[in-house]
Design a protein around this motif. Structure first.
Motif, PDB file in Angstrom:
ATOM      1  N   SER A 197      -2.532  90.644   8.429  1.00  0.00           N
ATOM      2  CA  SER A 197      -1.303  90.873   9.193  1.00  0.00           C
ATOM      3  C   SER A 197      -0.270  89.777   8.979  1.00  0.00           C
ATOM      4  O   SER A 197       0.923  89.991   9.220  1.00  0.00           O
ATOM      5  CB  SER A 197      -1.639  90.985  10.688  1.00  0.00           C
ATOM      6  OG  SER A 197      -2.102  89.738  11.196  1.00  0.00           O
ATOM      7  N   ARG A 198      -0.709  88.591   8.529  1.00  0.00           N
ATOM      8  CA  ARG A 198       0.223  87.482   8.309  1.00  0.00           C
ATOM      9  C   ARG A 198       0.748  87.419   6.881  1.00  0.00           C
ATOM     10  O   ARG A 198       1.578  86.553   6.563  1.00  0.00           O
ATOM     11  CB  ARG A 198      -0.446  86.153   8.665  1.00  0.00           C
ATOM     12  CG  ARG A 198      -0.785  86.001  10.136  1.00  0.00           C
ATOM     13  CD  ARG A 198      -1.110  84.558  10.470  1.00  0.00           C
ATOM     14  NE  ARG A 198      -2.319  84.093   9.827  1.00  0.00           N
ATOM     15  CZ  ARG A 198      -3.522  84.090  10.409  1.00  0.00           C
ATOM     16  NH1 ARG A 198      -3.662  84.563  11.644  1.00  0.00           N
ATOM     17  NH2 ARG A 198      -4.580  83.630   9.767  1.00  0.00           N
ATOM     18  N   ARG A 216      -8.602  90.796   9.296  1.00  0.00           N
ATOM     19  CA  ARG A 216      -7.464  91.606   9.739  1.00  0.00           C
ATOM     20  C   ARG A 216      -6.304  90.720  10.192  1.00  0.00           C
ATOM     21  O   ARG A 216      -5.139  91.051   9.981  1.00  0.00           O
ATOM     22  CB  ARG A 216      -7.913  92.547  10.877  1.00  0.00           C
ATOM     23  CG  ARG A 216      -8.882  93.606  10.419  1.00  0.00           C
ATOM     24  CD  ARG A 216      -9.342  94.474  11.577  1.00  0.00           C
ATOM     25  NE  ARG A 216      -8.285  95.346  12.044  1.00  0.00           N
ATOM     26  CZ  ARG A 216      -8.003  96.546  11.542  1.00  0.00           C
ATOM     27  NH1 ARG A 216      -8.722  97.010  10.532  1.00  0.00           N
ATOM     28  NH2 ARG A 216      -7.045  97.283  12.050  1.00  0.00           N
ATOM     29  N   GLN A 276       5.679  90.987  15.347  1.00  0.00           N
ATOM     30  CA  GLN A 276       4.246  90.737  15.287  1.00  0.00           C
ATOM     31  C   GLN A 276       3.710  90.103  16.570  1.00  0.00           C
ATOM     32  O   GLN A 276       2.599  90.411  16.993  1.00  0.00           O
ATOM     33  CB  GLN A 276       3.937  89.839  14.085  1.00  0.00           C
ATOM     34  CG  GLN A 276       4.079  90.530  12.743  1.00  0.00           C
ATOM     35  CD  GLN A 276       3.513  89.717  11.605  1.00  0.00           C
ATOM     36  OE1 GLN A 276       3.112  88.568  11.781  1.00  0.00           O
ATOM     37  NE2 GLN A 276       3.477  90.292  10.425  1.00  0.00           N
ATOM     38  N   GLN A 312      -2.727  84.663  17.669  1.00  0.00           N
ATOM     39  CA  GLN A 312      -3.879  85.374  17.125  1.00  0.00           C
ATOM     40  C   GLN A 312      -5.157  84.553  17.272  1.00  0.00           C
ATOM     41  O   GLN A 312      -6.225  85.095  17.572  1.00  0.00           O
ATOM     42  CB  GLN A 312      -3.625  85.717  15.658  1.00  0.00           C
ATOM     43  CG  GLN A 312      -2.548  86.760  15.446  1.00  0.00           C
ATOM     44  CD  GLN A 312      -2.306  87.029  13.973  1.00  0.00           C
ATOM     45  OE1 GLN A 312      -2.754  86.272  13.104  1.00  0.00           O
ATOM     46  NE2 GLN A 312      -1.588  88.094  13.667  1.00  0.00           N
ATOM     47  N   ARG A 344      -4.148  98.269  16.916  1.00  0.00           N
ATOM     48  CA  ARG A 344      -4.248  97.909  15.506  1.00  0.00           C
ATOM     49  C   ARG A 344      -5.412  96.980  15.186  1.00  0.00           C
ATOM     50  O   ARG A 344      -6.416  97.398  14.629  1.00  0.00           O
ATOM     51  CB  ARG A 344      -2.933  97.249  15.050  1.00  0.00           C
ATOM     52  CG  ARG A 344      -1.747  98.193  14.953  1.00  0.00           C
ATOM     53  CD  ARG A 344      -0.484  97.465  14.497  1.00  0.00           C
ATOM     54  NE  ARG A 344      -0.635  96.886  13.180  1.00  0.00           N
ATOM     55  CZ  ARG A 344      -0.699  95.581  12.947  1.00  0.00           C
ATOM     56  NH1 ARG A 344      -0.624  94.722  13.933  1.00  0.00           N
ATOM     57  NH2 ARG A 344      -0.835  95.131  11.711  1.00  0.00           N
ATOM     58  N   LEU A 345      -5.239  95.711  15.512  1.00  0.00           N
ATOM     59  CA  LEU A 345      -6.115  94.679  14.967  1.00  0.00           C
ATOM     60  C   LEU A 345      -7.545  94.784  15.473  1.00  0.00           C
ATOM     61  O   LEU A 345      -8.500  94.672  14.703  1.00  0.00           O
ATOM     62  CB  LEU A 345      -5.543  93.289  15.296  1.00  0.00           C
ATOM     63  CG  LEU A 345      -4.174  92.982  14.673  1.00  0.00           C
ATOM     64  CD1 LEU A 345      -3.668  91.626  15.136  1.00  0.00           C
ATOM     65  CD2 LEU A 345      -4.266  93.018  13.156  1.00  0.00           C
TER      66      LEU A 345
END
Length: 257
Positions: free
Chosen positions: A119-120, A115, A58, A206, A84-85
């Motif tokens: 993802s987490r 988002r 990640q 992030q 992606r994000l």
């Protein structure tokens, strides 16, 4: 900008290196803990390794997002979309005007935050799984311990002169249960703390993306002026009157029924 990414990656690498060094230094003790219940402890160790690998995957997946954000904030518009994000946000910003409204800013930031949270979720699930496996081993070991003591006491014949030898032999099962309880708890909690720390570094990276994009978009946000608000008020009043009429009409129809 990439200081957030590099800082988080360096902390993760240093922590993983210290963890490996500690295991190698206490390898004999670690193996004794692992073989106390090879199946359950093996599952816990395997889950921990999977979680560590997932965290590193990640963090490296954020690198294209950082590159896109760096290029975009420096005025380069003809760049490939991030993988992606930030892809939906990048598509919206590609056709936006020079300045965006405050409502658009809030929508974009909410989209990014959602988002990031999604993802987490996998890392959180691995952490919770390790805690569950540790508790499972604890209760499993306690069950073996209590059952072993009950079987030992019920099978002892105190009139026999070899009762002490029989007691020593019979203690092996309760002690094995205690070993299962303590070692699985230790490995489960240690694995959850490890994955939790690495997941925290991913979240820090992030958040670095989020703050950089928030600062950039806030600097290019067009606040609503007083004249624009005054122009919108008649439309709001008209919509309110129409809604009131509709509600009154519905009330009359219901009363007639």
């Amino acid at each position: 900008m990439t200081r957030y990414f590099h800082g988080a990656l360096n902390r993760m690498t240093l922590f993983a290196a210290l963890l490996v060094a500690g295991i190698m230094y206490f390898f004999a003790d670690f193996m004794q803990i692992a073989i106390a219940n090879i199946w359950l402890n093996g599952v816990i160790i395997g889950t921990s390794l999977f979680g560590i690998g997932l965290c590193f995957v990640q963090i490296f997946q954020l690198l294209p997002e950082y590159r896109w954000l760096h290029e975009y904030t420096h005025g380069h518009r003809a760049i490939a979309l991030p993988p992606r994000l930030l892809k939906p946000v990048a598509q919206m910003l590609a056709v936006r005007p020079k300045r965006i409204s405050a409502s658009t800013l809030n929508g974009l930031l909410d989209m990014i935050m959602v988002r990031f949270e999604d993802s987490r979720e996998s890392v959180r699930y691995v952490t919770n799984t390790l805690i569950f496996l540790g508790l499972l081993g604890t209760f499993w070991g306690l069950i073996l311990t209590v059952g072993g003591f009950a079987e030992l006491i019920s099978g002892l014949d105190f009139s026999d002169e070899n009762v002490m030898y029989a007691m020593q032999v019979g203690l092996s099962r309760p002690l094995a249960g205690m070993a299962t309880a303590f070692t699985s708890s230790l490995l489960g909690l240690g694995g959850s703390l490890t994955i939790g720390f690495l997941g925290l570094q991913v979240q820090s990276a992030q958040n670095g993306i989020f703050r950089e994009l928030e600062d950039y978009l806030a600097a290019h946000t067009h606040p609503v002026s007083v004249d624009e608000a005054v122009n919108v008020l008649p439309q709001i009043n008209l919509a309110t009157r129409e809604l009131t009429k509709t509600v009154q009409s519905l009330d009359n129809k219901i009363s007639e029924l």
